[in-house]
Motif scaffolding. Structure first.
Motif, PDB file in Angstrom:
ATOM      1  N   TYR A   8      -7.711  -5.258  -5.951  1.00  0.00           N
ATOM      2  CA  TYR A   8      -7.015  -4.884  -7.230  1.00  0.00           C
ATOM      3  C   TYR A   8      -7.905  -3.787  -8.090  1.00  0.00           C
ATOM      4  N   ALA A   9      -7.531  -2.958  -8.894  1.00  0.00           N
ATOM      5  CA  ALA A   9      -8.273  -2.193  -9.695  1.00  0.00           C
ATOM      6  C   ALA A   9      -9.056  -3.003 -10.704  1.00  0.00           C
ATOM      7  N   ASP A  10      -8.538  -4.294 -10.896  1.00  0.00           N
ATOM      8  CA  ASP A  10      -9.489  -5.106 -11.941  1.00  0.00           C
ATOM      9  C   ASP A  10     -10.596  -5.605 -11.159  1.00  0.00           C
ATOM     10  N   LYS A  68      -4.589   2.330   2.186  1.00  0.00           N
ATOM     11  CA  LYS A  68      -5.391   2.966   1.563  1.00  0.00           C
ATOM     12  C   LYS A  68      -6.508   3.774   2.068  1.00  0.00           C
ATOM     13  N   TYR A  73      -9.009  -0.315  -3.721  1.00  0.00           N
ATOM     14  CA  TYR A  73      -8.155  -0.871  -4.465  1.00  0.00           C
ATOM     15  C   TYR A  73      -6.947   0.072  -4.716  1.00  0.00           C
ATOM     16  N   TRP A  74      -6.023  -0.625  -5.304  1.00  0.00           N
ATOM     17  CA  TRP A  74      -4.788   0.202  -5.652  1.00  0.00           C
ATOM     18  C   TRP A  74      -4.608  -0.032  -7.390  1.00  0.00           C
ATOM     19  N   GLU A  75      -4.577   0.839  -8.116  1.00  0.00           N
ATOM     20  CA  GLU A  75      -4.530   0.769  -9.197  1.00  0.00           C
ATOM     21  C   GLU A  75      -2.971   0.438 -10.037  1.00  0.00           C
ATOM     22  N   ASP A  76      -2.222   0.804  -9.185  1.00  0.00           N
ATOM     23  CA  ASP A  76      -0.660   0.343  -9.553  1.00  0.00           C
ATOM     24  C   ASP A  76      -0.102  -0.991  -9.157  1.00  0.00           C
ATOM     25  N   GLU A  78      -1.017  -5.130 -10.381  1.00  0.00           N
ATOM     26  CA  GLU A  78      -1.708  -5.741 -11.081  1.00  0.00           C
ATOM     27  C   GLU A  78      -1.566  -7.451 -10.550  1.00  0.00           C
TER      28      GLU A  78
END
Length: 86
Positions: A8-10, A68, A73-76, A78
């Motif tokens: 994930y983006a985090d 991807k 990662y995927w920013e959309d 969470e």
């Protein structure tokens, strides 16, 4: 060969069973982490691998295969909660 890991983006690793929020819906679950060039990758038409997600819509669930090209990662998406390991 080591499995491909998606994030994930985090920075958290994407795992099967994760409850997530997507850009489309407030609640979804990761059903499967698909490894590149596996039978699942062939079945879901994502040779580079990806993640199978079940999104919960008002009129019922829907499946999404997210790929991807860079596999990072995927920013959309969470992470909301994760199943406890047994």
């Amino acid at each position: 060969m080591n499995p491909v890991v998606f994030f994930y983006a985090d920075g958290n690793e994407v795992r099967e069973g994760d409850i997530i929020r997507t850009g489309n819906v407030r609640r979804a679950v990761v059903l499967k982490v698909i490894q590149p060039n596996s039978q699942d990758a062939k079945s879901y038409s994502c040779e580079e691998g990806g993640v199978l997600i079940e999104e919960y819509w008002e009129n019922g669930p829907g499946l999404v295969v997210e790929t991807k090209p860079d596999g990072i990662y995927w920013e959309d998406y969470e992470l909301i909660s994760r199943q406890q390991s047994s």
